[in-house]
Design a protein around this motif. Structure first.
Motif, PDB file in Angstrom:
ATOM      1  N   ARG A 291      -2.760  -1.046  -3.145  1.00  0.00           N
ATOM      2  CA  ARG A 291      -1.869  -2.197  -3.279  1.00  0.00           C
ATOM      3  C   ARG A 291      -0.536  -1.798  -3.896  1.00  0.00           C
ATOM      4  O   ARG A 291       0.530  -2.271  -3.475  1.00  0.00           O
ATOM      5  CB  ARG A 291      -2.562  -3.260  -4.134  1.00  0.00           C
ATOM      6  N   GLU A 294       1.557  -0.055  -1.363  1.00  0.00           N
ATOM      7  CA  GLU A 294       2.159  -1.049  -0.465  1.00  0.00           C
ATOM      8  C   GLU A 294       3.367  -1.711  -1.122  1.00  0.00           C
ATOM      9  O   GLU A 294       4.410  -1.912  -0.488  1.00  0.00           O
ATOM     10  CB  GLU A 294       1.108  -2.111  -0.104  1.00  0.00           C
ATOM     11  N   ALA A 295       3.233  -2.027  -2.389  1.00  0.00           N
ATOM     12  CA  ALA A 295       4.347  -2.637  -3.116  1.00  0.00           C
ATOM     13  C   ALA A 295       5.520  -1.665  -3.239  1.00  0.00           C
ATOM     14  O   ALA A 295       6.682  -2.064  -3.105  1.00  0.00           O
ATOM     15  CB  ALA A 295       3.884  -3.081  -4.503  1.00  0.00           C
ATOM     16  N   SER A 316       1.204  -7.713  -1.235  1.00  0.00           N
ATOM     17  CA  SER A 316       0.576  -6.406  -1.429  1.00  0.00           C
ATOM     18  C   SER A 316      -0.902  -6.511  -1.781  1.00  0.00           C
ATOM     19  O   SER A 316      -1.573  -5.488  -1.960  1.00  0.00           O
ATOM     20  CB  SER A 316       1.308  -5.623  -2.534  1.00  0.00           C
TER      21      SER A 316
END
Length: 353
Positions: A291, A294-295, A316
């Motif tokens: 996550r 992704e962020a 995310s």
């Protein structure tokens, strides 16, 4: 009976301080010591003043210090129990607010800074708050039960909750039913004896358990296979393909059971793989690595990007902005805002030329 009580309480205090010292001197367990030491001081203070006949062998100011520590013990026990099963634990809004309310109520009840209001007994309120704190521990421990990837720690969760509930029935329950001032010698002896037994069991577990169980914040790593060919290679490849291709981590409500079903393996197999081969102690931390990556991808667009930080957090896979900020700082070492500004800095320099 008085001599037995003194010996019992002295043994408990000595054990608590000794365990704390060993944890402090043990580098792999030093993070655990951060929370055990205040816990030990609080419980030791309680044992020091919980004497038969309200007579203490301690002169002032030692008595006053022990008395103060005993009144802080509930908050210290609360925080230590949470930290024991969560290496990344830090007191947050709920824990800080609960601890602050407890301190204020104790200060009022014991007239530390001003005379106590007449006709007001806060004992029942303090008991209720203490039960709420321990109930919060039980809820948190069982909420994370399936996501805990360290098998010995996972199995210890319901046992710990059961022991905590039993002690609550003995302590807070009797206070509520019989009154806070009910202190027969037999009950005090039993109460102190139970604390000493629990201290022995807790100390044995802390000092003999694998350091992965009690070492604090984890450092994920992919462990190389010992056997060749690697029996886990096909499953690791399927795991990587799932995480990269389908990105299940974008679901903030993803559970271990649903993830195992998507991968087509039993939970126990998946738990062992992520823990033993990838080095994660909790399923949540495993997901947060993806996550956060992704962020980071979304944040690299710089401050000119239209997405607000809360939108990036939700997109995310995070359930809240607070959990996003906390995980990002832990993994990246800086805030999301700082990362975004830093990612855009080279571009601004180029444009200025």
């Amino acid at each position: 009976m008085n001599q037995l009580d003194v010996a019992l309480r002295a043994t408990g205090v000595g054990l608590l301080l000794l365990i704390g010292l060993v944890l402090v001197l043990s580098t792999p367990r030093r993070a655990t010591a951060l929370w055990f030491v205040p816990f030990a001081l609080g419980v030791a203070g309680f044992l020091a003043v919980n004497a038969i006949g309200l007579a203490s062998e301690l002169p002032d100011p030692a008595w006053s210090v022990a008395s103060l520590l005993s009144r802080l013990a509930t908050v210290f026990v609360w925080w230590f129990c949470l930290a024991l099963f969560d290496g990344d634990f830090r007191p947050r809004a709920v824990e800080l607010a609960g601890g602050g309310v407890w301190l204020v109520l104790v200060a009022i009840d014991k007239a530390y800074f001003f005379p106590a209001p007449s006709g007001i007994d806060l004992s029942a309120v303090l008991i209720a708050l203490g039960v709420a704190m321990m109930g919060h521990v039980g809820w948190r421990l069982m909420q994370d039960f399936r996501g805990d990837l360290i098998e010995s720690r996972r199995r210890a969760r319901p046992v710990f909750v059961g022991l905590l509930a039993a002690f609550l029935l003995l302590d807070f329950g009797i206070d509520l039913l019989m009154g806070y001032g009910w202190r027969p010698p037999g009950f005090l002896l039993l109460q102190n004896g139970v604390i000493v037994l629990l201290t022995v069991g807790l100390g044995a577990w802390l000092l003999t358990a694998d350091t992965l169980v009690v070492a604090g914040p984890e450092s994920p790593r992919r462990t190389p296979a010992v056997a060749k060919p690697d029996p886990d290679a096909p499953l690791l490849a399927r795991l990587d393909a799932l995480m990269i291709g389908e990105r299940p981590y974008l679901d903030p409500d993803l559970t271990m059971s649903r993830f195992a079903a998507r991968l087509g393996v039993p939970e126990a197999v998946l738990r062992r793989l992520i823990n033993h081969r990838l080095g994660f102690g909790h399923f949540r931390n495993f997901l947060n690595v993806y996550r956060v990556e992704e962020a980071r991808r979304r944040l690299r667009a710089g401050p000119a990007a239209p997405d607000k930080m809360i939108s990036i957090a939700f997109d995310s896979g995070f359930a809240s902005l607070a959990s996003f900020n906390r995980a990002f700082r832990q993994i990246v070492g800086q805030s999301p805002t700082g990362f975004r500004d830093g990612a855009a800095a080279p571009d601004r320099l180029v444009r200025s030329d």
